[in-house]
Design an enzyme around this catalytic site. Structure first.
Site, PDB file in Angstrom:
ATOM      1  N   ASP A   1       0.848  -1.190   0.000  1.00  0.00           N
ATOM      2  CA  ASP A   1       0.000   0.000   0.000  1.00  0.00           C
ATOM      3  C   ASP A   1       0.884   1.241   0.000  1.00  0.00           C
ATOM      4  O   ASP A   1       1.683   1.444   0.923  1.00  0.00           O
ATOM      5  CB  ASP A   1      -0.886  -0.044   1.262  1.00  0.00           C
ATOM      6  CG  ASP A   1      -2.004   0.980   1.235  1.00  0.00           C
ATOM      7  OD1 ASP A   1      -2.017   1.827   0.314  1.00  0.00           O
ATOM      8  OD2 ASP A   1      -2.850   0.938   2.137  1.00  0.00           O
TER       9      ASP A   1
ATOM     10  N   ASP B   1      -3.865   2.503  -5.264  1.00  0.00           N
ATOM     11  CA  ASP B   1      -2.593   2.530  -4.536  1.00  0.00           C
ATOM     12  C   ASP B   1      -2.330   1.281  -3.708  1.00  0.00           C
ATOM     13  O   ASP B   1      -1.446   1.296  -2.858  1.00  0.00           O
ATOM     14  CB  ASP B   1      -2.489   3.785  -3.665  1.00  0.00           C
ATOM     15  CG  ASP B   1      -3.440   3.750  -2.481  1.00  0.00           C
ATOM     16  OD1 ASP B   1      -4.455   3.032  -2.563  1.00  0.00           O
ATOM     17  OD2 ASP B   1      -3.176   4.442  -1.492  1.00  0.00           O
ATOM     18  N   GLU B   2      -3.066   0.211  -3.923  1.00  0.00           N
ATOM     19  CA  GLU B   2      -2.777  -0.980  -3.128  1.00  0.00           C
ATOM     20  C   GLU B   2      -3.093  -2.261  -3.890  1.00  0.00           C
ATOM     21  O   GLU B   2      -3.893  -2.275  -4.814  1.00  0.00           O
ATOM     22  CB  GLU B   2      -3.536  -0.946  -1.790  1.00  0.00           C
ATOM     23  CG  GLU B   2      -5.018  -0.971  -1.958  1.00  0.00           C
ATOM     24  CD  GLU B   2      -5.772  -0.882  -0.638  1.00  0.00           C
ATOM     25  OE1 GLU B   2      -5.600  -1.794   0.197  1.00  0.00           O
ATOM     26  OE2 GLU B   2      -6.514   0.085  -0.447  1.00  0.00           O
TER      27      GLU B   2
HETATM   28 MG   LIG Z   1      -2.405   3.909   0.473  1.00  0.00          MG
END
Ligand SMILES: [Mg+2]
Length: 393
Positions: free
Chosen positions: A13, A103-104
């Site tokens: 993340d 984002d992960e």
């Molecule tokens: Mg993040």
């Protein structure tokens, strides 16, 4: 007794993603409190977090807490570009990658040396993309995600199989994914503060407290018995949700909040899964069990809540003659003709679709739970669990 396998699942993340990209791209921002988004805070740097600023906070409150913060407008192209580069690194690192959001991702590194791979992953993301990323490693997705959260910022946390329950049980219930403010309140009211408290509660008592599905689910989670595989590139044909209206049902003019809630839920799931779709389907069921379906195909795929809701309103207007004076008992919304649209998702951000708002709402809910913000049109939305069970997690 459930026996965990080796820790081969990574949850990776990016830290304060939007804010980190801004700091990377403008060196003057390094080490300073940075807030992305002038209205609602879309993201903030760790320097701003240290002053109490949080994503989802109103801009005014954020500036009160941190008057010297530097507020920048979002640069979505830069975020998408960075996200693509990081995704390419994920692919090189692990045979199975499941992207969860911009984002992960979860990576299944079976057959590789997990710890080695993880160190290399963090180094490569830092070296090639210039961004900090935190990684949690465990035998299950749920634990890996909790671990990455605790590893932040710019950290690594590996949970050894024999330590999993010892790691999980002292955590506050809010750490469990899917425990939003409403569920947390219910758990607290019953005296359950930690995951261990949940684990020590019988499944039946939990079911009485949280409903059959939620009770069973969180019982399994607290014992770390939820083993969901990391799945690559799932192809879905449609994403939908429905809402029973109960008896005595609803009149068509009472439906708008229901449509708004369903549009919100479905498009949020689409965005999380990286999908956009072209065909919007409205399904209606009446108190005599007859049904009606209306659909419309849009010129361009969308995952924007406002676009889907506007289409649903038009479909409902179309269906008025069929509805006449009958009573509705169920409304369903499905978006089909899906495209996997990572990257393309951002295009509507520049349009008038309200997609920047969607992104802000998603971000807030990702952090604070489904109930953290609600559109004015939503009345009584109890979708924490529905969201939890949504695909893409
Ligand atoms: Mg993040």
């Amino acid at each position: 007794m459930f026996v965990s396998g080796p820790p081969t699942i990574l949850h990776a993340d990016l830290d304060a993603f939007f804010a980190s990209v801004e700091q990377r791209d403008d060196g003057r921002l390094l080490g300073l409190p940075v807030i992305v988004g002038g209205g609602v805070v879309l993201a903030c740097s760790y320097e701003a977090k240290a002053r109490g600023v949080r994503s989802g906070m109103g801009g005014r409150k954020a500036r009160e807490l941190c008057p010297d913060a530097i507020v920048v407008s979002p640069h979505f192209e830069a975020y998408v570009e960075a996200s693509r580069e990081v995704a390419a690194i994920f692919k090189r690192t692990a045979p199975v990658v499941e992207r969860v959001s911009i984002d992960e991702a979860y990576l299944d590194v079976r057959g590789l040396e997990a710890i080695c791979g993880t160190a290399a992953l963090r180094r490569t993301v830092r070296g090639e993309v210039g961004l900090p990323i935190s990684v949690g490693v465990a035998s299950t997705k749920a634990l890996a995600k909790i671990a990455s959260g605790l590893a932040k910022p710019d950290g690594l946390l590996v949970v050894a199989p024999e330590e999993e329950l010892a790691f999980l049980h002292p955590l506050p219930v809010e750490r469990l994914w899917g425990v939003g403010p409403a569920t947390a309140r219910r758990l607290h009211a019953a005296g359950l503060k930690t995951v261990g408290d949940i684990a020590r509660t019988g499944e039946e008592a939990l079911m009485a407290l949280l409903g059959p599905h939620g009770g069973r689910h969180f019982h399994a989670v607290a014992h770390n018995r939820v083993v969901r595989p990391v799945v690559t590139g799932r192809r879905r044909r449609s994403i939908g949700s429905q809402r029973a209206l109960g008896m005595p049902g609803k009149r068509p003019d009472e439906l708008d909040p229901v449509l708004a809630g369903l549009a919100d839920r479905v498009t949020r799931r689409m965005r999380r899964a990286g999908h956009a779709g072209r065909t919007v389907v409205l399904r209606l069921r009446f108190d005599d069990f007859t049904r009606a379906t209306r659909s419309r195909t849009l010129p361009r795929p969308t995952c924007a809540t406002a676009r889907v809701l506007a289409t649903l309103r038009a479909l409902l207007a179309d269906a008025r003659p069929v509805i006449a004076s009958r009573t509705l008992t169920l409304v369903g919304v499905t978006v089909t003709n899906l495209e996997t649209a990572f990257g393309q998702l951002v295009l509507p951000l520049h349009g008038a679709d309200g997609a920047a708002l969607d992104a802000a709402l998603d971000e807030i809910r990702d952090r604070y739970g489904t109930h953290a913000v609600t559109r004015a049109a939503l009345l009584d939305s109890r979708d924490t669990l529905a969201t939890f069970l949504a695909p893409g997690e």
